[in-house]
Design a protein around this motif. Structure first.
Motif, PDB file in Angstrom:
ATOM      1  N   GLY A   1       0.813  -1.205   0.000  1.00  0.00           N
ATOM      2  CA  GLY A   1       0.000   0.000   0.000  1.00  0.00           C
ATOM      3  C   GLY A   1       0.848   1.257   0.000  1.00  0.00           C
ATOM      4  O   GLY A   1       2.081   1.204   0.088  1.00  0.00           O
ATOM      5  N   LYS A   2       0.182   2.394  -0.052  1.00  0.00           N
ATOM      6  CA  LYS A   2       0.849   3.689  -0.113  1.00  0.00           C
ATOM      7  C   LYS A   2       1.709   3.937   1.130  1.00  0.00           C
ATOM      8  O   LYS A   2       2.755   4.573   1.053  1.00  0.00           O
ATOM      9  CB  LYS A   2      -0.195   4.790  -0.285  1.00  0.00           C
ATOM     10  CG  LYS A   2       0.363   6.097  -0.738  1.00  0.00           C
ATOM     11  CD  LYS A   2      -0.755   7.043  -1.114  1.00  0.00           C
ATOM     12  CE  LYS A   2      -0.191   8.341  -1.633  1.00  0.00           C
ATOM     13  NZ  LYS A   2      -1.264   9.266  -1.989  1.00  0.00           N
ATOM     14  N   SER A   3       1.277   3.427   2.283  1.00  0.00           N
ATOM     15  CA  SER A   3       2.038   3.583   3.530  1.00  0.00           C
ATOM     16  C   SER A   3       3.165   2.557   3.624  1.00  0.00           C
ATOM     17  O   SER A   3       3.863   2.507   4.635  1.00  0.00           O
ATOM     18  CB  SER A   3       1.101   3.440   4.721  1.00  0.00           C
ATOM     19  OG  SER A   3       0.545   2.139   4.726  1.00  0.00           O
ATOM     20  N   LEU A   4       3.302   1.732   2.584  1.00  0.00           N
ATOM     21  CA  LEU A   4       4.292   0.656   2.470  1.00  0.00           C
ATOM     22  C   LEU A   4       4.007  -0.519   3.397  1.00  0.00           C
ATOM     23  O   LEU A   4       4.872  -1.359   3.621  1.00  0.00           O
ATOM     24  CB  LEU A   4       5.724   1.174   2.641  1.00  0.00           C
ATOM     25  CG  LEU A   4       6.115   2.292   1.671  1.00  0.00           C
ATOM     26  CD1 LEU A   4       7.572   2.685   1.855  1.00  0.00           C
ATOM     27  CD2 LEU A   4       5.843   1.889   0.225  1.00  0.00           C
ATOM     28  N   ASN A   5       2.775  -0.605   3.903  1.00  0.00           N
ATOM     29  CA  ASN A   5       2.339  -1.826   4.570  1.00  0.00           C
ATOM     30  C   ASN A   5       1.986  -2.848   3.501  1.00  0.00           C
ATOM     31  O   ASN A   5       1.712  -2.498   2.355  1.00  0.00           O
ATOM     32  CB  ASN A   5       1.113  -1.567   5.456  1.00  0.00           C
ATOM     33  CG  ASN A   5       1.481  -0.931   6.772  1.00  0.00           C
ATOM     34  OD1 ASN A   5       2.520  -1.244   7.353  1.00  0.00           O
ATOM     35  ND2 ASN A   5       0.639  -0.038   7.258  1.00  0.00           N
ATOM     36  N   VAL A   6       1.970  -4.113   3.910  1.00  0.00           N
ATOM     37  CA  VAL A   6       1.625  -5.207   3.011  1.00  0.00           C
ATOM     38  C   VAL A   6       0.211  -5.661   3.370  1.00  0.00           C
ATOM     39  O   VAL A   6      -0.091  -5.914   4.537  1.00  0.00           O
ATOM     40  CB  VAL A   6       2.625  -6.376   3.156  1.00  0.00           C
ATOM     41  CG1 VAL A   6       2.228  -7.531   2.255  1.00  0.00           C
ATOM     42  CG2 VAL A   6       4.043  -5.900   2.843  1.00  0.00           C
TER      43      VAL A   6
ATOM     44  N   GLU B   1       0.418  -5.800   7.442  1.00  0.00           N
ATOM     45  CA  GLU B   1       1.684  -6.043   8.125  1.00  0.00           C
ATOM     46  C   GLU B   1       2.775  -5.161   7.536  1.00  0.00           C
ATOM     47  O   GLU B   1       2.726  -4.811   6.357  1.00  0.00           O
ATOM     48  CB  GLU B   1       2.120  -7.504   7.947  1.00  0.00           C
ATOM     49  CG  GLU B   1       1.140  -8.499   8.506  1.00  0.00           C
ATOM     50  CD  GLU B   1       1.498  -9.934   8.188  1.00  0.00           C
ATOM     51  OE1 GLU B   1       1.544 -10.720   9.140  1.00  0.00           O
ATOM     52  OE2 GLU B   1       1.736 -10.253   7.007  1.00  0.00           O
ATOM     53  N   GLY B   2       3.769  -4.861   8.344  1.00  0.00           N
ATOM     54  CA  GLY B   2       4.974  -4.236   7.824  1.00  0.00           C
ATOM     55  C   GLY B   2       5.744  -5.276   7.035  1.00  0.00           C
ATOM     56  O   GLY B   2       5.550  -6.484   7.197  1.00  0.00           O
ATOM     57  N   ILE B   3       6.652  -4.833   6.191  1.00  0.00           N
ATOM     58  CA  ILE B   3       7.385  -5.753   5.328  1.00  0.00           C
ATOM     59  C   ILE B   3       8.212  -6.756   6.129  1.00  0.00           C
ATOM     60  O   ILE B   3       8.287  -7.929   5.774  1.00  0.00           O
ATOM     61  CB  ILE B   3       8.248  -5.002   4.275  1.00  0.00           C
ATOM     62  CG1 ILE B   3       8.845  -5.978   3.251  1.00  0.00           C
ATOM     63  CG2 ILE B   3       9.308  -4.150   4.941  1.00  0.00           C
ATOM     64  CD1 ILE B   3       7.838  -6.714   2.401  1.00  0.00           C
ATOM     65  N   ASP B   4       8.833  -6.330   7.216  1.00  0.00           N
ATOM     66  CA  ASP B   4       9.651  -7.258   7.997  1.00  0.00           C
ATOM     67  C   ASP B   4       8.806  -8.364   8.623  1.00  0.00           C
ATOM     68  O   ASP B   4       9.203  -9.531   8.626  1.00  0.00           O
ATOM     69  CB  ASP B   4      10.448  -6.506   9.068  1.00  0.00           C
ATOM     70  CG  ASP B   4      11.519  -5.602   8.469  1.00  0.00           C
ATOM     71  OD1 ASP B   4      12.026  -5.921   7.364  1.00  0.00           O
ATOM     72  OD2 ASP B   4      11.834  -4.574   9.089  1.00  0.00           O
TER      73      ASP B   4
END
Length: 158
Positions: free
Chosen positions: A35-40, A52-55
């Protein structure tokens, strides 16, 4: 700018993360969207919709797994925005064949919906529309899409 773990590849909204058939993906493969916020964002059996966050996302895979990073040539920001706005609409992880049904969803249908709703683009390359019936969309059909190109991959290391 944020980069995918272990890579020099910049994270971008609309990126599709593909994981091949393995124990980690219950032998069917898996896809998610950034997503735009860089969440998955992804539909998941224990979710039903997960953010979720990428990590955290990468940590859910087994050591040695590979996650391919796919990107639409002229961007996919709006697909990422759609995913964020609709991830909580998923009520049940279910292989429902009604492509316009967001409530009953699974990973590859959700990612496909993000692109069809945002851009009216069928990333399965099967000439499907929201009105198409009696069909499923599989992760490898999205992986093989002519509308997405491979940017690189994340190698899971634990």
């Amino acid at each position: 700018m944020a980069k995918y773990p272990g890579t020099a590849i910049e994270m971008k909204a609309g990126d599709v993360l593909y994981s091949k058939k393995s124990l980690s993906t219950y032998f069917v493969g898996h896809v998610a969207i950034v997503g735009k916020s860089l969440n998955v964002y992804h539909a998941y059996p224990y979710g039903p919709g997960r953010t979720e966050g990428i990590d955290t996302y990468v940590a859910s895979f087994a050591n040695g797994d590979t996650i391919s990073i796919l990107r639409r040539g002229d961007g996919g920001t709006e697909a990422g925005v759609w995913a964020k706005n609709h991830i909580n609409d998923i009520e049940k992880y279910y292989f429902n064949m009604d492509l316009d049904n967001v409530k009953l969803n699974y990973c590859s249908k959700f990612v496909w919906q993000a692109y069809i709703y945002a851009y009216n683009i069928d990333i399965s390359d099967r000439n499907l529309t929201l009105k198409s019936r009696a069909t499923h969309i599989y992760p490898d059909q999205i992986r093989d899409s002519s509308k997405l190109s491979l940017q690189g991959s994340i190698k899971v290391k634990k």
